[in-house]
Design an enzyme around this catalytic site. Structure first.
Site, PDB file in Angstrom:
ATOM      1  N   ARG A 106       0.830  -1.209   0.000  1.00 50.06           N
ATOM      2  CA  ARG A 106       0.000   0.000   0.000  1.00 50.06           C
ATOM      3  C   ARG A 106       0.863   1.257   0.000  1.00 50.06           C
ATOM      4  NH1 ARG A 106      -4.509   1.279   4.606  1.00 50.06           N
ATOM      5  NH2 ARG A 106      -2.670   1.343   5.958  1.00 50.06           N
ATOM      6  N   GLY A 176      -1.224   8.147  -3.888  1.00 60.13           N
ATOM      7  CA  GLY A 176       0.144   7.711  -3.638  1.00 60.13           C
ATOM      8  C   GLY A 176       0.895   7.539  -4.946  1.00 60.13           C
ATOM      9  N   GLY A 178       3.235   5.441  -5.507  1.00 60.51           N
ATOM     10  CA  GLY A 178       3.458   4.014  -5.756  1.00 60.51           C
ATOM     11  C   GLY A 178       2.397   3.364  -6.615  1.00 60.51           C
ATOM     12  N   ASN A 472      -6.181   2.228 -13.381  1.00 58.14           N
ATOM     13  CA  ASN A 472      -6.265   3.007 -12.143  1.00 58.14           C
ATOM     14  C   ASN A 472      -7.713   3.281 -11.721  1.00 58.14           C
ATOM     15  OD1 ASN A 472      -3.659   3.162 -11.269  1.00 58.14           O
ATOM     16  ND2 ASN A 472      -3.233   5.171 -12.160  1.00 58.14           N
ATOM     17  N   TYR A 473      -8.663   3.047 -12.626  1.00 56.51           N
ATOM     18  CA  TYR A 473     -10.070   3.072 -12.210  1.00 56.51           C
ATOM     19  C   TYR A 473     -10.496   1.621 -11.967  1.00 56.51           C
ATOM     20  CZ  TYR A 473     -10.339   8.000 -13.494  1.00 56.51           C
ATOM     21  OH  TYR A 473     -10.153   9.357 -13.572  1.00 56.51           O
TER      22      TYR A 473
HETATM   23  C1  LIG Z   1     -10.194  10.443  -5.043  1.00 54.99           C
HETATM   24  C2  LIG Z   1      -9.448   9.788  -6.172  1.00 54.99           C
HETATM   25  C3  LIG Z   1      -9.053  10.567  -7.266  1.00 54.99           C
HETATM   26  C4  LIG Z   1      -8.348   9.993  -8.331  1.00 54.99           C
HETATM   27  N1  LIG Z   1      -7.934  10.780  -9.361  1.00 54.99           N
HETATM   28  C5  LIG Z   1      -7.177  10.244 -10.355  1.00 54.99           C
HETATM   29  C6  LIG Z   1      -6.659  11.054 -11.415  1.00 54.99           C
HETATM   30  O1  LIG Z   1      -6.868  12.257 -11.466  1.00 54.99           O
HETATM   31  N2  LIG Z   1      -5.909  10.458 -12.367  1.00 54.99           N
HETATM   32  C7  LIG Z   1      -5.625   9.119 -12.337  1.00 54.99           C
HETATM   33  O2  LIG Z   1      -4.917   8.637 -13.225  1.00 54.99           O
HETATM   34  N3  LIG Z   1      -6.114   8.336 -11.354  1.00 54.99           N
HETATM   35  C8  LIG Z   1      -6.861   8.861 -10.366  1.00 54.99           C
HETATM   36  N4  LIG Z   1      -7.316   8.065  -9.355  1.00 54.99           N
HETATM   37  C9  LIG Z   1      -6.979   6.631  -9.367  1.00 54.99           C
HETATM   38  C10 LIG Z   1      -5.590   6.396  -8.790  1.00 54.99           C
HETATM   39  O3  LIG Z   1      -4.616   6.687  -9.776  1.00 54.99           O
HETATM   40  C11 LIG Z   1      -5.441   4.932  -8.373  1.00 54.99           C
HETATM   41  O4  LIG Z   1      -6.366   4.632  -7.378  1.00 54.99           O
HETATM   42  C12 LIG Z   1      -4.017   4.640  -7.878  1.00 54.99           C
HETATM   43  O5  LIG Z   1      -3.815   3.253  -7.877  1.00 54.99           O
HETATM   44  C13 LIG Z   1      -3.777   5.174  -6.493  1.00 54.99           C
HETATM   45  O6  LIG Z   1      -2.477   4.918  -6.058  1.00 54.99           O
HETATM   46  P1  LIG Z   1      -2.236   4.723  -4.468  1.00 54.99           P
HETATM   47  O7  LIG Z   1      -0.786   4.518  -4.243  1.00 54.99           O
HETATM   48  O8  LIG Z   1      -2.908   5.807  -3.728  1.00 54.99           O
HETATM   49  O9  LIG Z   1      -3.073   3.393  -4.219  1.00 54.99           O
HETATM   50  P2  LIG Z   1      -2.842   2.022  -3.454  1.00 54.99           P
HETATM   51  O10 LIG Z   1      -4.205   1.599  -3.076  1.00 54.99           O
HETATM   52  O11 LIG Z   1      -1.839   2.154  -2.377  1.00 54.99           O
HETATM   53  O12 LIG Z   1      -2.259   1.082  -4.590  1.00 54.99           O
HETATM   54  C14 LIG Z   1      -2.946   0.778  -5.783  1.00 54.99           C
HETATM   55  C15 LIG Z   1      -2.373  -0.503  -6.382  1.00 54.99           C
HETATM   56  O13 LIG Z   1      -0.963  -0.375  -6.568  1.00 54.99           O
HETATM   57  C16 LIG Z   1      -0.254  -1.313  -5.749  1.00 54.99           C
HETATM   58  N5  LIG Z   1       0.884  -0.622  -5.161  1.00 54.99           N
HETATM   59  C17 LIG Z   1       0.855   0.476  -4.366  1.00 54.99           C
HETATM   60  N6  LIG Z   1       2.096   0.839  -4.038  1.00 54.99           N
HETATM   61  C18 LIG Z   1       2.934  -0.035  -4.617  1.00 54.99           C
HETATM   62  C19 LIG Z   1       4.350  -0.178  -4.618  1.00 54.99           C
HETATM   63  N7  LIG Z   1       5.138   0.661  -3.941  1.00 54.99           N
HETATM   64  N8  LIG Z   1       4.889  -1.217  -5.297  1.00 54.99           N
HETATM   65  C20 LIG Z   1       4.104  -2.091  -5.978  1.00 54.99           C
HETATM   66  N9  LIG Z   1       2.746  -1.991  -6.011  1.00 54.99           N
HETATM   67  C21 LIG Z   1       2.175  -0.972  -5.330  1.00 54.99           C
HETATM   68  C22 LIG Z   1      -1.246  -1.748  -4.697  1.00 54.99           C
HETATM   69  O14 LIG Z   1      -0.909  -3.016  -4.170  1.00 54.99           O
HETATM   70  C23 LIG Z   1      -2.541  -1.728  -5.479  1.00 54.99           C
HETATM   71  O15 LIG Z   1      -2.630  -2.865  -6.282  1.00 54.99           O
HETATM   72  C24 LIG Z   1      -8.038   8.611  -8.293  1.00 54.99           C
HETATM   73  C25 LIG Z   1      -8.434   7.849  -7.199  1.00 54.99           C
HETATM   74  C26 LIG Z   1      -9.130   8.416  -6.152  1.00 54.99           C
HETATM   75  C27 LIG Z   1      -9.557   7.569  -4.981  1.00 54.99           C
END
Ligand SMILES: Cc1cc2nc3c(=O)[nH]c(=O)nc-3n(C[C@H](O)[C@H](O)[C@H](O)COP(=O)(O)OP(=O)(O)OC[C@H]3O[C@@H](n4cnc5c(N)ncnc54)[C@H](O)[C@@H]3O)c2cc1C
Ligand SMILES: *[C@@H]1O[C@H](CO)[C@@H](O)[C@H](O)[C@H]1NC(C)=O
Ligand SMILES: *[C@@H]1O[C@H](CO)[C@@H](O)[C@H](O)[C@H]1NC(C)=O
Ligand SMILES: *[C@@H]1O[C@H](CO)[C@@H](O)[C@H](O)[C@H]1NC(C)=O
Ligand SMILES: *[C@@H]1O[C@H](CO)[C@@H](O)[C@H](O)[C@H]1NC(C)=O
Length: 527
Positions: A106, A176, A178, A472-473
């Site tokens: 995460r 994030g 990541g 990412n969605y």
């Molecule tokens: C409110 C909101 C707004 C958004 N707006 C946009 C936008 O403007 N543009 C866009 O493109 N997307 C958008 N998204 C989607 C977003 O890009 C994805 O949800 C993205 O996966 C979030 O990354 P995270 O690190 O926060 O998520 P996490 O839930 O931490 O990770 C997502 C996935 O990646 C994996 N992962 C995380 N970190 C690592 C790591 N270090 N190494 C290997 N795997 C890892 C996790 O296991 C999981 O499978 C939005 C999402 C939300 C909730």
């Protein structure tokens, strides 16, 4: 067979049985961590939170923005390992192996199906929260950013050093790095500079054996290719990315124009469909469709909001709009010129004037129940079709849409350069949004059904064979893996990655043949 052989055979069998049986006792997990190599200054178990620690729940919840996965019934990890050093990560992976536990990585926790902190088999969360450094190098115009940093932190650190550099990534500051970069990453500079992954020049990753590769050369081109849009969770723990910063003007211009269907929104949406993907790549105009009250009691109608981002001043923008989209009647008073960093706040819905330091706050201020789905549109939707879609939006009521224009740089990048395949030939991407705040299983079922109803209704207007989707969605409705077979993986795999799916499977098979890294939508191994 002599006696000794029988005994050793039995031992072998029992050993393999016990290791394949997950060990779910949190104390055993802590002991395991402390059996692994450790840094003297920082014992491995000291960063592991288990359910009996008073702060366990707070630590688990600090990056769960989606209330749909924050219920008493949500499966809980046996531990959250808040790794602060590479040694902690290696120890956690060692124990995943030794105790047959699944790892969920995460970073920002924004995964729309909660895959970074939920599993149906015994698991722990490897939390990258503490890895949040951002180093900007002005000479190279690069930055090295850790996976646990949010994109808000990244934007802030860039702006601290320069007001004419930026980075193309998402619009919500708490995402994030990541997860966001590993799935593509788009925002309002996509038409000019492509996705986040199109501007990644290096990375570091830990494999399932704890080997650390600190650059592109040591990890190999295939692995480096795969983690730029293929979902890194199928390939290892990404430590961070090295990114190429992009030039932004000292002043950018933003605007918002709202029109209901009664005020001529249908004509504007028709015009937007031909304008938004073909205009100057310095301009990004997102169309958002929501509902507002009509004039009669109980009556609802669609509101079209055009939110603009122009990489330049308002005079140039106005002449561009007057030539290409005069129907919108954009006025000087609709436009606000500001620094790029302030446009980040504007797009994230902070009131104008909010200090940019709020970008350092990774706390999600308003948690909601959320579901998202996505689509790609390749042919303009006819006026008749649009009429039906708007009528349907009123009928399903709760579902909203963002239409994000492609074209420009997006159409130039070959679809095989990164795993993200949705390039030339796409007019726009649709994000379906449904958010609610009332708890309860019946309410949830109802809203999820409405989202599906709208998605089904859109079938004739969007891509088909495959019906493409944006990783990412994340949306488990489009396919999900239970037994990790190639056949199961292919169902969602070609929707997210089209022809790149096969190469992702090849890379996966080469670097993770045992399928250590798996989740409901991971890349399968070819057997
Ligand atoms: C409110 C909101 C707004 C958004 N707006 C946009 C936008 O403007 N543009 C866009 O493109 N997307 C958008 N998204 C989607 C977003 O890009 C994805 O949800 C993205 O996966 C979030 O990354 P995270 O690190 O926060 O998520 P996490 O839930 O931490 O990770 C997502 C996935 O990646 C994996 N992962 C995380 N970190 C690592 C790591 N270090 N190494 C290997 N795997 C890892 C996790 O296991 C999981 O499978 C939005 C999402 C939300 C909730
Ligand atoms: C949680 O509690 C255990 C003892 O039960 C302890 O060893 C561990 O360090 C604690 N974790 C944290 C992060 O404080
Ligand atoms: C920035 O990059 C240049 C060129 O690679 C290098 O010489 C310099 O040391 C870097 N600066 C910092 C602060 O890392
Ligand atoms: C719209 O109408 C409903 C009643 O039908 C009312 O509860 C709500 O407050 C209204 N919303 C706005 C923004 O006026
Ligand atoms: C961060 O944001 C949250 C939610 O808006 C708020 O409650 C908290 O006080 C903020 N923290 C800081 C340090 O500003």
């Amino acid at each position: 067979m002599d006696k000794l052989h029988v005994i050793s055979l039995l031992l072998l069998i029992s050993a393999s049985v016990t290791t394949s049986q997950p060990v779910t006792d949190p104390i055993a997990f802590l002991r395991c961590l402390d059996r692994q190599p450790a840094d003297t200054a920082s014992p491995n178990s000291a960063v592991a939170f288990i359910p009996t620690n008073s702060t366990f729940t707070a630590v688990l919840r600090r990056r769960i923005p989606n209330l749909r996965f924050d219920k008493p019934t949500t499966p809980k990890p046996i531990s959250v390992v808040a790794a602060a050093t590479w040694t902690h990560i290696q120890a956690a992976l060692g124990c995943a192996r030794e105790l047959s536990l699944q790892v969920r990585i995460r970073s920002g926790g924004h995964d729309f199906e909660g895959l970074s902190y939920i599993s149906t088999v015994p698991f722990f969360v490897l939390d990258m929260f503490s890895f949040k450094s951002v180093d900007v190098n002005l000479t190279e115009r690069t930055a090295s950013v850790d996976s646990g940093a949010t994109i808000g932190e990244l934007y802030y650190r860039i702006a601290q050093k320069s007001n004419v550099l930026g980075f193309p990534a998402g619009l919500s500051s708490t995402l994030g790095v990541g997860g966001h970069f590993s799935g593509g990453g788009y925002g309002n500079m996509m038409r000019k500079y492509g996705l986040s992954v199109d501007n990644v020049v290096g990375s570091g990753i830990v494999d399932s054996n704890g080997n650390i590769f600190t650059d592109r050369v040591s990890m190999g081109e295939d692995r480096f290719w795969a983690i730029r849009g293929g979902g890194a969770a199928s390939f290892g723990v990404v430590l961070g990315y090295k990114i190429q910063l992009v030039p932004v003007p000292a002043k950018v211009t933003v605007f918002k124009v709202r029109k209901t269907t009664r005020e001529g929104a249908v004509d504007l949406i028709m015009k937007w469909q031909s304008f938004a993907h073909s205009t100057d790549r310095n301009l990004f105009v997102r169309l958002t469709l929501t509902l507002v009250n009509g004039t009669k009691p109980g009556e609802k109608m669609v509101l079209a909001t055009f939110t603009g981002m122009y990489l330049g001043g308002s005079d140039k923008l106005l002449s561009l709009m007057n030539r290409g989209f005069p129907e919108l009647k954009l006025k000087k008073t609709d436009c606000t010129e500001m620094r790029w960093i302030d446009s980040v706040l504007y797009w994230a819905d902070y009131p104008i004037g909010t200090p940019s330091s709020v970008l350092l706050n990774a706390t999600v201020d308003k948690k909601l129940f959320m579901k998202r789905k996505s689509d790609y549109v390749k042919r303009p939707i006819s006026r008749a079709g649009l009429g039906l879609i708007l009528k349907k939006l009123v009928e399903v009521e709760k579902v909203e849409m963002n239409w994000n224009p492609y074209g420009g740089r997006m159409g130039e990048i070959p679809s095989s350069r990164t795993p993200f395949p949705h390039r030339a030939g796409n007019l726009f991407n649709i994000e379906y949004l449904i958010d609610w705040s009332e708890a309860g299983e019946n309410v949830e079922r109802k809203y999820l059904a409405l989202a599906n109803e709208m998605y089904r209704f859109m079938t004739p207007y969007v891509s088909s064979n495959p019906r493409e989707a944006y990783l990412n969605y994340r949306d488990l409705d489009i396919g999900s893996s239970i037994s990790s077979t190639y056949q199961e993986g292919k169902i969602y795999g070609v929707k997210y990655f089209k022809n790149n799916f096969e190469r992702l499977v090849d890379v996966k098979t080469t670097i993770d043949a045992e399928n250590f890294w798996k989740n409901e939508q991971s890349i399968p191994v070819r057997r």
